[in-house]
Design a protein around this motif. Structure first.
Motif, PDB file in Angstrom:
ATOM      1  N   ARG A  91      53.445  10.961 -93.037  1.00 52.80           N
ATOM      2  CA  ARG A  91      53.676  12.308 -92.510  1.00 52.80           C
ATOM      3  C   ARG A  91      55.073  12.796 -92.872  1.00 52.80           C
ATOM      4  O   ARG A  91      55.253  13.955 -93.276  1.00 52.80           O
ATOM      5  CB  ARG A  91      53.500  12.290 -90.997  1.00 52.80           C
ATOM      6  CG  ARG A  91      53.848  13.576 -90.262  1.00 52.80           C
ATOM      7  CD  ARG A  91      53.604  13.335 -88.787  1.00 52.80           C
ATOM      8  NE  ARG A  91      53.913  14.483 -87.961  1.00 52.80           N
ATOM      9  CZ  ARG A  91      54.995  14.582 -87.192  1.00 52.80           C
ATOM     10  NH1 ARG A  91      55.888  13.605 -87.184  1.00 52.80           N
ATOM     11  NH2 ARG A  91      55.183  15.651 -86.442  1.00 52.80           N
TER      12      ARG A  91
ATOM     13  N   VAL B 103      52.584  18.673 -89.582  1.00 53.09           N
ATOM     14  CA  VAL B 103      51.605  17.872 -90.322  1.00 53.09           C
ATOM     15  C   VAL B 103      50.864  16.956 -89.360  1.00 53.09           C
ATOM     16  O   VAL B 103      51.474  16.117 -88.695  1.00 53.09           O
ATOM     17  CB  VAL B 103      52.289  17.044 -91.428  1.00 53.09           C
ATOM     18  CG1 VAL B 103      51.274  16.173 -92.153  1.00 53.09           C
ATOM     19  CG2 VAL B 103      53.010  17.970 -92.402  1.00 53.09           C
TER      20      VAL B 103
ATOM     21  N   HIS C  21      47.533  12.820 -90.698  1.00 57.29           N
ATOM     22  CA  HIS C  21      47.566  11.358 -90.729  1.00 57.29           C
ATOM     23  C   HIS C  21      47.344  10.715 -89.365  1.00 57.29           C
ATOM     24  O   HIS C  21      47.271   9.495 -89.279  1.00 57.29           O
ATOM     25  CB  HIS C  21      48.907  10.885 -91.319  1.00 57.29           C
ATOM     26  CG  HIS C  21      49.179  11.411 -92.685  1.00 57.29           C
ATOM     27  ND1 HIS C  21      48.421  11.065 -93.785  1.00 57.29           N
ATOM     28  CD2 HIS C  21      50.112  12.293 -93.137  1.00 57.29           C
ATOM     29  CE1 HIS C  21      48.887  11.683 -94.856  1.00 57.29           C
ATOM     30  NE2 HIS C  21      49.905  12.431 -94.487  1.00 57.29           N
TER      31      HIS C  21
ATOM     32  N   ARG D  78      56.893  11.995 -95.410  1.00 61.05           N
ATOM     33  CA  ARG D  78      56.940  12.336 -96.834  1.00 61.05           C
ATOM     34  C   ARG D  78      56.266  13.688 -97.089  1.00 61.05           C
ATOM     35  O   ARG D  78      56.737  14.484 -97.906  1.00 61.05           O
ATOM     36  CB  ARG D  78      56.272  11.237 -97.661  1.00 61.05           C
ATOM     37  CG  ARG D  78      57.022   9.909 -97.584  1.00 61.05           C
ATOM     38  CD  ARG D  78      56.307   8.792 -98.326  1.00 61.05           C
ATOM     39  NE  ARG D  78      56.969   7.516 -98.108  1.00 61.05           N
ATOM     40  CZ  ARG D  78      58.040   7.104 -98.767  1.00 61.05           C
ATOM     41  NH1 ARG D  78      58.550   7.880 -99.743  1.00 61.05           N
ATOM     42  NH2 ARG D  78      58.595   5.940 -98.502  1.00 61.05           N
ATOM     43  N   GLU D  79      55.190  13.946 -96.372  1.00 62.20           N
ATOM     44  CA  GLU D  79      54.495  15.227 -96.538  1.00 62.20           C
ATOM     45  C   GLU D  79      55.334  16.380 -95.982  1.00 62.20           C
ATOM     46  O   GLU D  79      55.404  17.455 -96.592  1.00 62.20           O
ATOM     47  CB  GLU D  79      53.140  15.171 -95.830  1.00 62.20           C
ATOM     48  CG  GLU D  79      52.333  16.454 -95.910  1.00 62.20           C
ATOM     49  CD  GLU D  79      51.933  16.844 -97.313  1.00 62.20           C
ATOM     50  OE1 GLU D  79      51.649  18.048 -97.532  1.00 62.20           O
ATOM     51  OE2 GLU D  79      51.885  15.967 -98.198  1.00 62.20           O
TER      52      GLU D  79
ATOM     53  N   HIS E 274      58.017  17.137 -98.468  1.00 62.22           N
ATOM     54  CA  HIS E 274      57.453  17.854 -99.623  1.00 62.22           C
ATOM     55  C   HIS E 274      57.253  19.332 -99.297  1.00 62.22           C
ATOM     56  O   HIS E 274      57.594  20.215-100.094  1.00 62.22           O
ATOM     57  CB  HIS E 274      56.130  17.211-100.019  1.00 62.22           C
ATOM     58  CG  HIS E 274      55.400  17.945-101.097  1.00 62.22           C
ATOM     59  ND1 HIS E 274      55.845  18.002-102.408  1.00 62.22           N
ATOM     60  CD2 HIS E 274      54.244  18.680-101.052  1.00 62.22           C
ATOM     61  CE1 HIS E 274      55.014  18.726-103.128  1.00 62.22           C
ATOM     62  NE2 HIS E 274      54.035  19.150-102.333  1.00 62.22           N
ATOM     63  N   ARG E 275      56.717  19.605 -98.116  1.00 62.17           N
ATOM     64  CA  ARG E 275      56.454  20.999 -97.734  1.00 62.17           C
ATOM     65  C   ARG E 275      57.754  21.781 -97.533  1.00 62.17           C
ATOM     66  O   ARG E 275      57.832  22.967 -97.871  1.00 62.17           O
ATOM     67  CB  ARG E 275      55.625  21.044 -96.462  1.00 62.17           C
ATOM     68  CG  ARG E 275      54.215  20.496 -96.623  1.00 62.17           C
ATOM     69  CD  ARG E 275      53.409  20.701 -95.347  1.00 62.17           C
ATOM     70  NE  ARG E 275      52.080  20.123 -95.445  1.00 62.17           N
ATOM     71  CZ  ARG E 275      51.120  20.319 -94.548  1.00 62.17           C
ATOM     72  NH1 ARG E 275      51.351  21.072 -93.480  1.00 62.17           N
ATOM     73  NH2 ARG E 275      49.933  19.753 -94.708  1.00 62.17           N
TER      74      ARG E 275
END
Length: 294
Positions: free
Chosen positions: A111, A175, A178, A113-114, A117-118
């Motif tokens: 999560r 997010v 996950h 890492r996501e 990224h966002r």
């Protein structure tokens, strides 16, 4: 000290506190010291998806004569909505819950890492490294760490704005993909002979009807309690929530959701629980020794 069997008028109890084991700013021992200074007698350390701070907190709480409940605030989802479930663990963990905590640790890493990224798309370069720097340790990252990174990078002026624009419910950095399902997480808690508590049920942006449906699903999974008061709440809204908990036969819990000193909340800082027929969670048979101060 034995706790009363009613919520209204209760003092010295806070069953929702965070330390540096997750996204709090005080070590477990420092948190115990503050709880002592604030006159707390019964507390629960509820760090996100971990019990790593429990032993340190237990030793310092024992020194102060404070009754500590082992606990954790576990992440999950229901119908695509991210939820937090407090696990009150009078018997400690179990093999199933330990495995679940490992799953949540891995999910939190994915999560993070996501989220990084966002947030790159809104101007936060090297978001993962910046959030790690904000955290100041190798503990699992949370949204408050990314909020601090956004502030440090000059993307937003303050943490409140970071959540309002990018990290709050339904925003780019929220997010949930996950997290395990609600029933799975409640199952882990039940396996450990713990009590599952819906954390801050008024903060998920649900209509009253949808909250009813969530409570029903939670109960079907084996959940037994919800936080009647979390920090400061509107009195009328809290009275209505009490009626909901009573209708569903849920125990009521209370907690500040304290994270750091200097803010609006401290251990024990909550709106007064209203008079109602809702039984305190410490009246649950599994928590009787905790309530009795043993």
């Amino acid at each position: 000290m034995k706790l009363a069997d009613t919520l209204d008028g209760i003092r010295g109890v806070d069953l929702h506190l965070h330390s540096t084991a997750s996204d709090g700013k005080l070590s477990p021992a420092e948190l115990a010291d503050l709880c002592h200074a604030r006159g707390m007698t019964h507390v629960a350390l509820t760090d996100h998806d971990t019990i790593d701070g429990i032993e340190e907190a237990r030793q310092r709480c024992r020194h102060h004569g404070i009754n500590l409940m082992a606990a954790a605030e576990l992440s999950c989802q229901w119908r695509g909505i991210g939820l937090h479930i407090v696990a009150l663990l009078p018997q400690g963990t179990s093999s199933a819950l330990d495995a679940g905590l490992e799953i949540l640790a891995n999910a939190r890493d994915l999560r993070s890492r996501e989220i990084a990224h966002r947030l790159e798309k809104v101007g936060l370069a090297d978001g993962l490294a910046r959030a790690r720097q904000a955290a100041g340790s190798e503990r699992p990252l949370g949204r408050p760490d990314f909020a601090a990174a956004l502030v440090a990078a000059g993307v937003v002026p303050d943490v409140k704005t970071a959540f309002k624009r990018y990290l709050g419910a339904g925003k780019r950095g929220d997010v949930k993909m996950h997290w395990p399902e609600l029933a799975t997480v409640v199952g882990w808690i039940r396996d450990a002979e713990g009590v599952a508590v819906v954390a801050h049920p008024l903060r998920y942006g649900m209509t009253r009807r949808k909250r009813d449906l969530m409570f029903s699903a939670f109960i079907d999974a084996g959940g037994e309690a919800a936080e009647l008061v979390s920090g400061y709440q509107n009195p009328d809204t809290t009275h209505d929530l009490a009626r909901q908990l009573d209708f569903h036969g849920l125990y009521g819990s209370i907690g500040s959701d304290f994270h750091y000193p200097g803010g609006p909340l401290s251990p024990g800082t909550i709106s007064p629980p209203p008079r109602s027929r809702v039984k305190p969670v410490w009246c649950h048979p599994a928590l009787q020794r905790f309530a009795d101060g043993e």
